[in-house]
Design a protein around this motif. Structure first.
Motif, short mmCIF file in Angstrom:
data_model
loop_
_atom_site.label_atom_id
_atom_site.label_comp_id
_atom_site.label_asym_id
_atom_site.label_seq_id
_atom_site.Cartn_x
_atom_site.Cartn_y
_atom_site.Cartn_z
N VAL A 277 29.78 58.84 21.19
CA VAL A 277 28.72 58.71 22.07
C VAL A 277 28.65 59.20 23.51
O VAL A 277 27.83 60.41 23.26
CB VAL A 277 27.45 57.45 21.64
N GLU A 278 30.16 58.29 23.38
CA GLU A 278 29.82 59.30 25.00
C GLU A 278 30.11 60.82 25.58
O GLU A 278 30.00 61.41 26.20
CB GLU A 278 31.27 59.16 26.17
N GLN A 279 30.77 61.20 24.37
CA GLN A 279 31.32 62.78 24.85
C GLN A 279 29.34 63.82 24.51
O GLN A 279 29.42 65.18 24.25
CB GLN A 279 32.17 63.25 23.15
N ILE A 280 27.98 62.96 23.56
CA ILE A 280 27.06 63.72 23.93
C ILE A 280 26.99 64.48 24.57
O ILE A 280 26.44 63.72 25.90
CB ILE A 280 26.59 63.10 22.38
N GLU A 281 26.27 65.10 24.87
CA GLU A 281 26.04 65.91 25.82
C GLU A 281 24.23 66.10 25.99
O GLU A 281 23.54 65.59 25.02
CB GLU A 281 26.03 67.76 25.64
#
Length: 492
Positions: A277-281
């Motif tokens: 989730v952290e990688q979602i821009e």
């Protein structure tokens, strides 16, 4: 008032032209196509009733209970809007839905009290429709009582088949009398249904449903069913869509998020999901709840410590500080294990705010047991705590335990605990005064329209001068004054 399409917007997930659905054909068997068929059919019924009454129809959804219920209510509102109802905040509406909670007995009593009011309203407005759903409806005794004493209710359904709402609304229009559809359990998760979010800039996201823990005082596993996790692909797809729609803060929801992924064909840990989730821009803040202490992993602590997006707040229910009572509660950790876990968390994330739940008066709780709880409160120094008087829930093991604690003793202990929690929380909050931190502005202040209200990463509330144009924005603020559990600040 009639949307001719289920458009891509903050209310729904993919484009379906309801006008192209033949409502005279046999309903599809596959989901979610079946529900879109019934949305089209229900919309026609709403349209006909609107013409008959001579004004737009209004619907009101009232939520009792937790964030899971709040998210379910957003799904109900999404479907209601699609089929032609305008949203209302008043119970004097054409369609009133109570999404119920049953964690404590007083939650049930609130619903029965409101139903008395609705009965009088419906006598004056016979076309009004009333629906009850949620956890309370999963109790057989409740449904039996409603069936016999509250015949004016039109629709009763539970937690497992909420995705069928459009189909059930259609049944209400087509049938005389009460429609009841309660499932004991389900392994089904239906994706791609409408949602009407409360906020445009933040959203809850269900990652799993149900609970396998069976704490001896808790009714949730019996009314929410066994754990079932959504696929990570579906979760990430939903969050990407939310991000494209302007959402910058998500809260991942589950009865015990630490158990996420264990029942998937390809198991995935909650920590790994968070990392994805952290990688979602576009997503700037990630929250989650609730975490069970028994399986909060070192992997999760490490992911949180390394993250620039996961909020510095962890809700870690204690329930009791007595290892003996914890065993009776079937919590599967000891006082010592809980304290060691908190120490590991604070060592890795020194600025984290830890909040908790505590039950006072569990059957058999002695003064010594209660003092163990007070000891944990003093050692952990929670930023805030939800304190509850034990509520006997029929159907749970604790309800038939001996040595139920007298009410007067519970009340005295509760007051002592509350005083200790509030004093410590106030001291913790005061320590941040003068710091500059970032808030997400959520709304215009309800008491003073010259102020807006937002939250820090640690979930604390801050009021600053501002106006509605700031809602949904991130603002650096100086925390000027602490008022015990919230702050007054100024933008810097």
């Amino acid at each position: 008032m009639y949307d001719r399409k289920v458009r891509k917007s903050r209310k729904m997930y993919h484009e379906i032209d309801l006008d192209k659905i033949d409502i005279n054909a046999t309903p599809p068997t596959e989901e979610p196509a079946r529900q879109y068929y019934f949305m089209a059919k229900a919309r026609q019924y709403v349209k006909e009733e609107t013409l008959r009454i001579g004004r737009p129809l209004a619907a009101m959804v009232k939520t009792f209970g937790c964030q899971m219920n709040a998210r379910d209510s957003e799904k109900l509102r999404g479907i209601l809007e699609i089929i032609g109802y305008q949203q209302s905040e008043s119970e004097e509406a054409d369609f009133v839905i109570y999404n119920t909670c049953t964690v404590r007995e007083n939650a049930n009593n609130k619903v029965y009290g409101r139903l008395g009011y609705l009965n009088n309203w419906k006598k004056q407005n016979p076309h009004t429709r009333i629906a009850l759903c949620g956890c309370m409806m999963q109790e057989t005794a409740v449904v039996d009582k409603l069936r016999t004493s509250y015949r004016f209710v039109d629709l009763i359904f539970g937690t497992h088949n909420i995705y069928k709402f459009a189909e059930l609304v259609t049944a209400v229009f087509e049938n005389q009398g009460m429609v009841i559809d309660i499932w004991e359990d389900t392994d089904r998760i239906v994706e791609e249904l409408p949602v009407e979010r409360k906020y445009s800039f933040k959203s809850g996201v269900n990652i799993m449903f149900g609970c396998n823990n069976f704490c001896s005082y808790c009714i949730v596993p019996y009314v929410r069913g066994r754990e079932r996790s959504r696929s990570p692909q579906d979760i990430l797809k939903e969050i990407r869509r939310l991000s494209r729609d302007g959402v910058s803060e998500v809260m991942l929801l589950g009865q015990n998020v630490n158990s996420y992924g264990k029942n998937l064909e390809e198991p995935m840990s909650f920590a790994r999901l968070l990392a994805e989730v952290e990688q979602i821009e576009g997503i700037r803040r990630i929250r989650f709840m609730t975490s069970h202490p028994k399986d909060l992993s070192q992997e999760l602590i490490d992911v949180m410590a390394a993250s620039g997006k996961i909020c510095r707040h962890l809700h870690l229910p204690l329930q009791s500080g007595s290892s003996r009572i914890l065993k009776e509660m079937n919590r599967r950790y000891t006082k010592e294990q809980y304290l060691a876990l908190v120490e590991r968390i604070r060592r890795a994330i020194p600025d984290i705010a830890i909040t908790t739940d505590i039950i006072v008066g569990f059957p058999g709780e002695t003064e010594e047991d209660f003092e163990e709880t007070m000891d944990v409160v003093r050692r952990v120094r929670y930023d805030s705590a939800f304190t509850f008087i034990y509520s006997k829930r029929t159907g749970t093991p604790a309800a038939v335990m001996e040595n139920q604690v007298p009410e007067a003793v519970i009340k005295e202990r509760f007051d002592r605990l509350l005083g200790e929690v509030q004093q410590i929380a106030s001291q913790k909050a005061e320590g941040l005064t003068g710091q500059v931190q970032e808030i997400l502005v959520e709304e215009v202040n309800h008491q003073d329209a010259s102020l807006v209200t937002g939250r820090l990463s640690n979930n604390s509330v801050v009021h600053i001068p501002g106006d509605a144009s700031m809602i949904g924005t991130y603002v650096k603020v100086e925390l000027v004054e602490c008022r015990g559990f919230y702050y007054y600040g100024k933008a810097v």
